[in-house]
Design a protein around this motif. Structure first.
Motif, PDB file in Angstrom:
ATOM      1  N   LEU A  49      -5.798 -10.126  22.694  1.00  0.00           N
ATOM      2  CA  LEU A  49      -5.477  -8.882  24.098  1.00  0.00           C
ATOM      3  C   LEU A  49      -4.369  -7.582  23.024  1.00  0.00           C
ATOM      4  O   LEU A  49      -3.881  -6.953  22.635  1.00  0.00           O
ATOM      5  CB  LEU A  49      -5.195  -8.423  24.990  1.00  0.00           C
ATOM      6  N   PRO A  50      -3.147  -8.631  22.541  1.00  0.00           N
ATOM      7  CA  PRO A  50      -2.268  -8.584  22.456  1.00  0.00           C
ATOM      8  C   PRO A  50      -1.890  -8.006  20.915  1.00  0.00           C
ATOM      9  O   PRO A  50      -1.327  -7.107  20.837  1.00  0.00           O
ATOM     10  CB  PRO A  50      -1.336  -9.955  22.868  1.00  0.00           C
ATOM     11  N   LEU A  51      -3.222  -8.677  20.507  1.00  0.00           N
ATOM     12  CA  LEU A  51      -3.560  -8.557  19.077  1.00  0.00           C
ATOM     13  C   LEU A  51      -4.242  -7.142  17.927  1.00  0.00           C
ATOM     14  O   LEU A  51      -3.779  -6.866  17.411  1.00  0.00           O
ATOM     15  CB  LEU A  51      -4.161  -9.602  17.637  1.00  0.00           C
ATOM     16  N   LEU A  52      -4.608  -6.068  20.037  1.00  0.00           N
ATOM     17  CA  LEU A  52      -4.921  -5.524  19.165  1.00  0.00           C
ATOM     18  C   LEU A  52      -4.153  -4.344  19.443  1.00  0.00           C
ATOM     19  O   LEU A  52      -4.777  -3.055  18.766  1.00  0.00           O
ATOM     20  CB  LEU A  52      -6.501  -5.261  20.658  1.00  0.00           C
ATOM     21  N   LYS A  53      -3.257  -4.026  19.787  1.00  0.00           N
ATOM     22  CA  LYS A  53      -1.840  -2.639  19.804  1.00  0.00           C
ATOM     23  C   LYS A  53      -2.425  -2.252  18.019  1.00  0.00           C
ATOM     24  O   LYS A  53      -2.083  -2.596  17.304  1.00  0.00           O
ATOM     25  CB  LYS A  53      -0.755  -2.912  20.020  1.00  0.00           C
ATOM     26  N   HIS A  92     -14.521  -2.575  23.735  1.00  0.00           N
ATOM     27  CA  HIS A  92     -14.980  -1.646  24.885  1.00  0.00           C
ATOM     28  C   HIS A  92     -14.027  -1.411  25.586  1.00  0.00           C
ATOM     29  O   HIS A  92     -13.841  -0.468  26.226  1.00  0.00           O
ATOM     30  CB  HIS A  92     -16.235  -1.685  25.452  1.00  0.00           C
ATOM     31  N   LYS A  93     -12.800  -1.786  25.957  1.00  0.00           N
ATOM     32  CA  LYS A  93     -12.026  -1.947  26.598  1.00  0.00           C
ATOM     33  C   LYS A  93     -10.852  -1.093  26.011  1.00  0.00           C
ATOM     34  O   LYS A  93     -10.058  -0.191  27.210  1.00  0.00           O
ATOM     35  CB  LYS A  93     -11.722  -3.206  27.873  1.00  0.00           C
ATOM     36  N   GLU A  94     -10.744  -1.785  25.147  1.00  0.00           N
ATOM     37  CA  GLU A  94      -9.892  -0.859  24.158  1.00  0.00           C
ATOM     38  C   GLU A  94     -10.323   0.482  23.128  1.00  0.00           C
ATOM     39  O   GLU A  94      -8.967   0.640  22.948  1.00  0.00           O
ATOM     40  CB  GLU A  94      -8.450  -2.294  23.291  1.00  0.00           C
ATOM     41  N   GLN A  95     -11.072   0.750  23.464  1.00  0.00           N
ATOM     42  CA  GLN A  95     -11.882   2.237  22.737  1.00  0.00           C
ATOM     43  C   GLN A  95     -11.534   2.107  21.004  1.00  0.00           C
ATOM     44  O   GLN A  95     -11.146   2.544  20.517  1.00  0.00           O
ATOM     45  CB  GLN A  95     -11.176   3.131  23.147  1.00  0.00           C
ATOM     46  N   ILE A  96     -11.885  -0.005  20.277  1.00  0.00           N
ATOM     47  CA  ILE A  96     -11.552   0.505  19.459  1.00  0.00           C
ATOM     48  C   ILE A  96     -13.206   0.310  18.826  1.00  0.00           C
ATOM     49  O   ILE A  96     -14.025  -0.178  19.161  1.00  0.00           O
ATOM     50  CB  ILE A  96     -11.344  -0.597  18.727  1.00  0.00           C
ATOM     51  N   PRO A  97     -13.535   1.222  17.504  1.00  0.00           N
ATOM     52  CA  PRO A  97     -14.783   0.426  16.944  1.00  0.00           C
ATOM     53  C   PRO A  97     -14.584  -0.663  16.203  1.00  0.00           C
ATOM     54  O   PRO A  97     -13.771  -1.503  15.703  1.00  0.00           O
ATOM     55  CB  PRO A  97     -15.060   1.448  15.946  1.00  0.00           C
ATOM     56  N   TRP A  98     -16.217  -1.642  16.066  1.00  0.00           N
ATOM     57  CA  TRP A  98     -16.524  -2.487  16.002  1.00  0.00           C
ATOM     58  C   TRP A  98     -17.719  -2.998  15.019  1.00  0.00           C
ATOM     59  O   TRP A  98     -18.248  -2.574  15.474  1.00  0.00           O
ATOM     60  CB  TRP A  98     -15.749  -3.972  16.271  1.00  0.00           C
ATOM     61  N   ILE A  99     -17.548  -3.951  14.334  1.00  0.00           N
ATOM     62  CA  ILE A  99     -18.717  -3.533  13.665  1.00  0.00           C
ATOM     63  C   ILE A  99     -19.225  -5.421  12.983  1.00  0.00           C
ATOM     64  O   ILE A  99     -18.605  -6.060  12.903  1.00  0.00           O
ATOM     65  CB  ILE A  99     -18.451  -3.504  12.075  1.00  0.00           C
ATOM     66  N   TYR A 100     -20.625  -5.297  13.966  1.00  0.00           N
ATOM     67  CA  TYR A 100     -20.934  -6.457  14.642  1.00  0.00           C
ATOM     68  C   TYR A 100     -21.419  -6.894  12.794  1.00  0.00           C
ATOM     69  O   TYR A 100     -22.206  -6.470  12.230  1.00  0.00           O
ATOM     70  CB  TYR A 100     -22.327  -6.581  15.181  1.00  0.00           C
ATOM     71  N   PRO A 145     -22.628  -3.549  31.859  1.00  0.00           N
ATOM     72  CA  PRO A 145     -21.236  -4.139  32.403  1.00  0.00           C
ATOM     73  C   PRO A 145     -19.967  -3.763  30.901  1.00  0.00           C
ATOM     74  O   PRO A 145     -19.313  -3.957  31.264  1.00  0.00           O
ATOM     75  CB  PRO A 145     -21.579  -5.556  32.927  1.00  0.00           C
ATOM     76  N   THR A 146     -20.793  -4.096  30.156  1.00  0.00           N
ATOM     77  CA  THR A 146     -19.406  -3.490  28.536  1.00  0.00           C
ATOM     78  C   THR A 146     -19.974  -1.930  28.760  1.00  0.00           C
ATOM     79  O   THR A 146     -17.851  -1.575  28.785  1.00  0.00           O
ATOM     80  CB  THR A 146     -20.105  -4.309  27.974  1.00  0.00           C
ATOM     81  N   CYS A 147     -20.265  -1.615  28.248  1.00  0.00           N
ATOM     82  CA  CYS A 147     -20.021   0.295  27.572  1.00  0.00           C
ATOM     83  C   CYS A 147     -20.803   0.807  29.123  1.00  0.00           C
ATOM     84  O   CYS A 147     -21.027   1.562  28.199  1.00  0.00           O
ATOM     85  CB  CYS A 147     -20.918   0.597  26.367  1.00  0.00           C
ATOM     86  N   GLY A 148     -21.340   0.537  29.864  1.00  0.00           N
ATOM     87  CA  GLY A 148     -21.895   1.852  31.625  1.00  0.00           C
ATOM     88  C   GLY A 148     -21.047   2.520  31.320  1.00  0.00           C
ATOM     89  O   GLY A 148     -20.010   2.082  31.508  1.00  0.00           O
ATOM     90  N   GLU A 149     -21.507   2.297  33.120  1.00  0.00           N
ATOM     91  CA  GLU A 149     -20.566   3.915  33.779  1.00  0.00           C
ATOM     92  C   GLU A 149     -19.252   3.211  34.069  1.00  0.00           C
ATOM     93  O   GLU A 149     -17.954   3.425  34.744  1.00  0.00           O
ATOM     94  CB  GLU A 149     -20.951   5.066  34.718  1.00  0.00           C
ATOM     95  N   ASN A 150     -19.556   1.621  34.656  1.00  0.00           N
ATOM     96  CA  ASN A 150     -18.702   1.361  35.888  1.00  0.00           C
ATOM     97  C   ASN A 150     -18.487  -0.482  34.977  1.00  0.00           C
ATOM     98  O   ASN A 150     -18.893  -0.849  35.825  1.00  0.00           O
ATOM     99  CB  ASN A 150     -19.238   1.083  37.623  1.00  0.00           C
ATOM    100  N   PRO A 151     -17.567  -0.540  33.858  1.00  0.00           N
ATOM    101  CA  PRO A 151     -17.680  -1.766  32.842  1.00  0.00           C
ATOM    102  C   PRO A 151     -16.548  -2.183  34.017  1.00  0.00           C
ATOM    103  O   PRO A 151     -15.974  -2.317  34.441  1.00  0.00           O
ATOM    104  CB  PRO A 151     -17.266  -0.645  31.878  1.00  0.00           C
ATOM    105  N   SER A 152     -17.363  -4.064  33.804  1.00  0.00           N
ATOM    106  CA  SER A 152     -17.025  -5.232  34.448  1.00  0.00           C
ATOM    107  C   SER A 152     -16.201  -6.252  33.560  1.00  0.00           C
ATOM    108  O   SER A 152     -15.832  -6.870  33.924  1.00  0.00           O
ATOM    109  CB  SER A 152     -17.562  -5.539  35.403  1.00  0.00           C
TER     110      SER A 152
END
Lengths: 336, 77, 336, 77
Positions: free
Chosen positions: C111-115, C138-146, C241-248
């Protein structure tokens, strides 16, 4: 080397038997630019027995964006690509035998190097050399793997003498392609995509799984998300002068080639003399005119708005002009 | 309707990587001529042509529903 | 650096403006194995502004067959991959800022490295970490490439928060994949093919050409000559639960994770302690038991039929067993 | 006839990268069950499924003429 190749041996189509074959085979890669350096790295990591690499150029700063084996150090040292590549490749795998040649690929210079070569990999940047490769491969009955790229696009095809169509069947006339890396640019993923296809095909041939070879010509465009495989069986021509019934190998007639040539899109002229150059003698002479940089393989200097690079094998690059006449004048002023 | 796919520098010239031509059938040669006139694609003299992912010569025919791909050889390496 | 990026600038979708953007962006690559090292090399050659690389492992002989940045020297030195990668990357391009971390990727450490990170590239070798990455992105709204690969196959997908389905939409349950590189092997072209797709997508995002991004999931098999693009729009789930309307963000609950784990297919157990290890002190103690090898980042020794590698960050690998109990016994005997 | 494409380790299990199933139509769930029985492809519980190159769920239907691809996620990197 213990478990060095364990992940490759675990891959069923290779296995222990395939790995042993790979370690007893010899591949020649023509060109050590983007395609060449990446193909070479793959094969050396895979444990190829012997690799011959050929390139006429030296490492320049604009190469680093996509040419895998080179670093800023080799740019500073102006090392020929074949030599710089060999250095790095031996650090990666000291057990591979690597023969490196700094030279122009012509029918005359290539032919003696094809002895005992199992596969030829095309990593050239022009169709003139590819058609020579095509003729030589059929004359000597060696499979060769065509690859090229530009922008975000690329293509590859595996040419098996007596089986597939050859490059001449697919392109009746030699393409006068306006699209080179030097005119429309290139991104590194396009290089890797071609190399992935070329190395995969090389591995199939190395382990003798020829039935697995892709028989289609593949074309892709990574930026536009296209991938296209084209069936080409019907392209094979019985009267093809390269792979047909009465081959004449039209591109092996070296005499017709010029001794000076403009390197496409590079604002550079190459002049080729039949004699080798004595770089020490030349350095001695030229340092009176301009500061000279000099290593074991080449000598460079700035002169007016041009940069000249003299190679031991008799070639000189004159950067800064597209005019053969102008280039000859400068060459004669300095080395003539 | 014949679907046309353009590769490499043909795309830039035509401004798109896909075109459609409203024809029931045509030879590849005629198709190239139409595109040369409409989009100044003079490069079409030096391309490989695939109809439905199969190599064809200029005198062969493309029909409505076919996909024709024009693939210019690229030389870089 | 003059014309260093000239060929990339000539590529129209990048151009001068795109090159400047690339040089001002920050990418984080998770993992420095096969996918990670090749992605890192591409981005550093392309002139990315800043690169963060993370890996918990060190260079081993069996890596060299497919992991691009490493040579025999780094194997002998037992360098952690992140450090070995950084060394080589800086030789390739000294102007890129590279932050290298030798550590386990967990929600807490990541988490701290995503700034200020613009893009995340997946170069991990397991789905547990990929689902953590998916949640964090998704929490930090950063595109990622699988990206992933095994054998001669591989796949890739570009996950754009708020636009595309996420990894959880595509795979409802976490795959218990039997197919890892350590169980069925891998050939290097499969790696490069995935990397070519990942880097191309990264370049599109870097220059802001998001419309060019591939919206399909790509899968290929180079040995069997397959290439498949799958439309996935309909996979997006409103209640994800990750990218939906109420993510947990279910995979960020770190507390539930074990502190010991068997590394899949590697005959190795990892034990993690919350405290950092004092390697000097440990070396002093252990050299009475067996010969110890020691560098700035790790310490290794052979003990009975096992090999132990202690890392500064508190982790220990016990090679030679799949049993957590056995591993803990040995660990406690030596370091306990 | 429904055409089946198998990826990655499914191929080895089934002994081929392509199969055909002689059915007019079937749900993906039923199709998976048939393949699990015939080829012991228990891995089909954990694959992505595409019909004609589009992602589908288990309760959707494949018809004769369709191509169904089973894509197991691979984890290596």
């Amino acid at each position: 080397m213990g478990n060095r190749y364990s992940r490759q041996i675990l891959f069923k189509p290779i296995g222990e038997a395939g790995q042993e074959k790979i370690q007893n085979k010899h591949i020649l890669i023509l060109g050590c630019g983007a395609l060449g350096s990446a193909n070479a790295e793959n094969l050396v990591r895979a444990g190829i027995g012997k690799l011959t690499i050929i390139d006429r150029d030296y490492v320049e700063l604009s190469n680093l964006q996509r040419q895998q084996l080179y670093t800023e150090k080799e740019v500073t040292e102006q090392l020929p690509k074949a030599m710089a590549a060999k250095q790095r490749l031996q650090q990666i795998n000291s057990s591979v035998v690597i023969d490196a040649y700094v030279m122009d690929a012509t029918p005359v210079t290539l032919l003696p190097l094809l002895k005992n070569v199992d596969i030829l990999i095309d990593a050239t940047d022009n169709f003139e050399t590819r058609f020579i490769l095509n003729d030589l491969a059929h004359k000597e009955q060696i499979p060769w793997i065509y690859g090229s790229c530009v922008g975000s696009t690329g293509m590859s095809f595996t040419v098996l003498p007596d089986e597939t169509p050859c490059l001449g069947c697919l392109m009746d006339t030699m393409p006068v392609s306006g699209a080179t890396c030097d005119s429309v640019g290139i991104i590194s993923p396009a290089v890797q995509m071609v190399v992935a296809h070329q190395t995969a095909e090389a591995l199939k041939l190395l382990v003798g799984d020829n039935n697995a070879c892709r028989t289609k010509l593949v074309t892709f465009d990574l930026w536009n998300n296209h991938y296209h495989m084209m069936k080409v069986d019907r392209a094979k021509k019985a009267d093809c002068p390269t792979c047909g019934e009465n081959p004449s190998y039209p591109h092996l007639n070296y005499e017709s080639r010029t001794k000076s040539e403009v390197l496409c899109g590079r604002n550079t002229v190459q002049i080729r003399t039949p004699q080798k150059l004595n770089l020490d003698e030349l350095a001695h002479r030229l340092q009176k005119i301009a500061p000279v940089r000099h290593n074991h393989f080449l000598l460079s200097l700035e002169y007016e708005s041009y940069r000249l690079v003299f190679f031991q094998d008799g070639r000189t690059l004159i950067h800064g002009t597209d005019s053969i006449e102008k280039a000859k004048t400068i060459y004669n002023q300095l080395a003539g | 309707m014949i679907k046309i796919l353009l590769f490499a520098h043909l795309q830039e010239k035509a401004g798109s990587d896909q075109l459609t031509i409203d024809k029931e059938q045509t030879t590849i040669r005629d198709l190239k001529n139409i595109l040369k006139e409409t989009y100044q694609l003079i490069e079409l003299d030096q391309v490989m042509t695939a109809v439905n992912e199969e190599y064809v010569m200029d005198d062969e025919i493309a029909k409505a529903g076919d996909t024709v791909a024009f693939i210019p050889p690229v030389s870089g390496g």
